[in-house]
Design an enzyme around this catalytic site. Structure first.
Site, short mmCIF file in Angstrom:
data_model
loop_
_atom_site.label_atom_id
_atom_site.label_comp_id
_atom_site.label_asym_id
_atom_site.label_seq_id
_atom_site.Cartn_x
_atom_site.Cartn_y
_atom_site.Cartn_z
N GLU A 80 0.84 -1.20 0.00
CA GLU A 80 0.00 0.00 0.00
C GLU A 80 0.87 1.25 0.00
O GLU A 80 1.97 1.26 0.56
CB GLU A 80 -0.92 -0.01 1.23
CG GLU A 80 -1.96 -1.11 1.11
CD GLU A 80 -2.84 -1.30 2.34
OE1 GLU A 80 -3.93 -1.85 2.18
OE2 GLU A 80 -2.44 -0.92 3.45
N GLY A 116 6.91 -1.91 5.85
CA GLY A 116 8.29 -2.39 5.80
C GLY A 116 9.28 -1.49 6.51
O GLY A 116 8.97 -0.36 6.88
N CYS A 152 3.54 8.61 0.87
CA CYS A 152 4.06 7.68 1.88
C CYS A 152 4.20 6.33 1.17
O CYS A 152 3.21 5.75 0.72
CB CYS A 152 3.06 7.60 3.03
SG CYS A 152 3.49 6.36 4.25
N CYS A 155 7.04 -4.73 15.92
CA CYS A 155 6.45 -3.69 16.79
C CYS A 155 5.02 -4.09 17.12
O CYS A 155 4.21 -4.30 16.21
CB CYS A 155 6.48 -2.33 16.09
SG CYS A 155 8.11 -1.87 15.50
N CYS A 168 -0.64 5.98 9.88
CA CYS A 168 0.57 5.28 10.34
C CYS A 168 0.20 3.99 11.05
O CYS A 168 -0.63 3.99 11.95
CB CYS A 168 1.31 6.11 11.38
SG CYS A 168 2.18 7.52 10.76
N CYS A 177 1.83 -2.17 15.59
CA CYS A 177 1.75 -1.89 14.15
C CYS A 177 1.06 -3.01 13.39
O CYS A 177 1.38 -4.19 13.57
CB CYS A 177 3.16 -1.68 13.60
SG CYS A 177 3.18 -1.34 11.83
N CYS A 213 6.62 -6.99 6.89
CA CYS A 213 7.75 -6.43 7.63
C CYS A 213 8.36 -7.52 8.49
O CYS A 213 7.66 -8.38 9.00
CB CYS A 213 7.27 -5.28 8.52
SG CYS A 213 8.62 -4.31 9.25
#
Ligand code: SAH
Length: 347
Positions: free
Chosen positions: A94, A165, A107, A118, A339, A121, A114
């Site tokens: 995306e 990522g 962005c 975290c 985010c 996320c 990834c």
């Protein structure tokens, strides 16, 4: 057996020039083709209108142009556009267009999924399937530039590597994409308009400083207390804050560019005074500013945004210590484009 043709965008300008020399043509053709590919971002040989028909056919016989396709586009009520981008092997990443006043920020994603973990996320919940190639990153930028021109009547102004990522874990391809985005034969954008956001991998931050690309660096800090950071970003056990700081000091020595810390304040995680003090100490060690970002829920209730009072307290203490901070409201939340929300959820 069908012979698979080579992707022309895997060739450097020198290799393209060589190809034409070998064909008995002028090496200058290589430069023309390179400009079509990287300056104009074109996806077909047919569109290379200053080449003869024979040359275009020669290219067609020998090469393909693998490219991304915007598979699905979602528009937020605040103007943000999220693109689901299909890669040539069918995988999806995306990218997001964020309109801010008279500017447009892209962005972009650097990996499918990834490899980091975290806990807050959504992308981290996907496995890392593969790195993106330089051209797949480049294409996201071109697509958003076109969308910005079409919907907002202005070109793209800024690029942030804050999509899916960890950009430093795909170091070479990310660097190559930045080179193509910033070089005069490419898109010619100023590296000052490019920000690379990393969760903080000290060795690679140093390498980035040595490579002198003049891009901006943002670090996802979220806590300046090692024990807390390890809990929310488990990979940071391997990359402790002392090493991170050492690499940031190195970055500043080499580049003289201020660092931005991205920081989310969560209830019961880092909303107390000890965390504020630790952040202030951390910030004082190297020129930096703090971007306090809103927490975007990712569909589980493990994390909760801290109270407005707690967030304001952060800012008051930072200001009193002469550390610049901004409180950033999220964009595109209604379409899961903010985010940490990029997770290839299809509508
Ligand atoms: N891997 C890179 C870039 C991707 S994320 C990095 O870690 O910096 C971009 C920013 O969004 C990072 O600061 C990340 O920590 C933050 N983020 C991740 N999940 C979030 C969430 N749910 N809400 C708000 N910010 C989040």
């Amino acid at each position: 057996m069908t012979q698979t043709k080579k992707d022309i965008r895997a060739l450097s300008m020198e290799e393209l020039q060589q190809f034409f020399s070998q064909q008995g043509d002028r090496p200058f053709r290589g430069k023309q083709v390179y400009q079509w590919l990287w300056n104009k971002g074109i996806h077909s040989f047919e569109g290379m209108t200053n080449l003869s028909k024979a040359t275009r056919e020669l290219l067609e016989t020998n090469f393909v142009i693998n490219h991304i396709a915007v598979d699905q586009q979602q528009r937020s009520k605040d103007g943000t556009i999220k693109n689901a981008v299909k890669l040539f092997d069918g995988r999806i990443v995306e990218s997001v267009l964020i309109p801010v006043k008279d500017r447009t920020t892209a962005c972009v994603s650097s990996q499918v999924g990834c490899s980091l973990d975290c806990l807050f996320c959504a992308t981290a919940k996907l496995d890392r399937m593969r790195n993106l190639n330089a051209d797949e990153i480049f294409d996201q930028v071109v697509a958003i530039d076109q969308q910005s021109k079409a919907y907002f009547q202005r070109p793209l102004s800024n690029i942030v590597f804050m999509g899916m990522g960890e950009p430093l874990m795909n170091y070479n391809n990310v660097m190559e994409s930045i080179q193509k985005i910033t070089s005069p034969e490419g898109l010619g954008m100023s590296p000052k308009r490019v920000t690379l956001s990393t969760s903080g991998i000290p060795k690679l931050i140093k390498k980035l400083a040595d490579d002198k690309l003049a891009v901006n660096l943002a670090v996802s800090l979220h806590s300046a207390i090692q024990e807390t950071r390890e809990k929310i970003m488990p990979f940071s056990q391997r990359f402790p804050l002392v090493d991170l700081m050492e690499s940031l000091q190195y970055w500043y020595e080499k580049t003289a560019r201020m660092i931005t810390y991205e920081y989310v304040v969560w209830k019961g995680v880092n909303d107390d005074i000890s965390h504020i003090r630790a952040l202030i100490d951390f910030c004082k060690k190297v020129p930096s500013k703090v971007n306090i970002i809103e927490y975007n829920a990712i569909g589980d209730d493990a994390f909760e945004q801290a109270s407005v009072e707690a967030i304001n307290q952060y800012q008051e203490f930072l200001t009193a210590s002469k550390i610049t901070s901004t409180i950033r409201r999220s964009r595109g939340k209604d379409i899961d484009a903010a985010c940490g929300q990029l997770a290839n959820k299809q509508v």
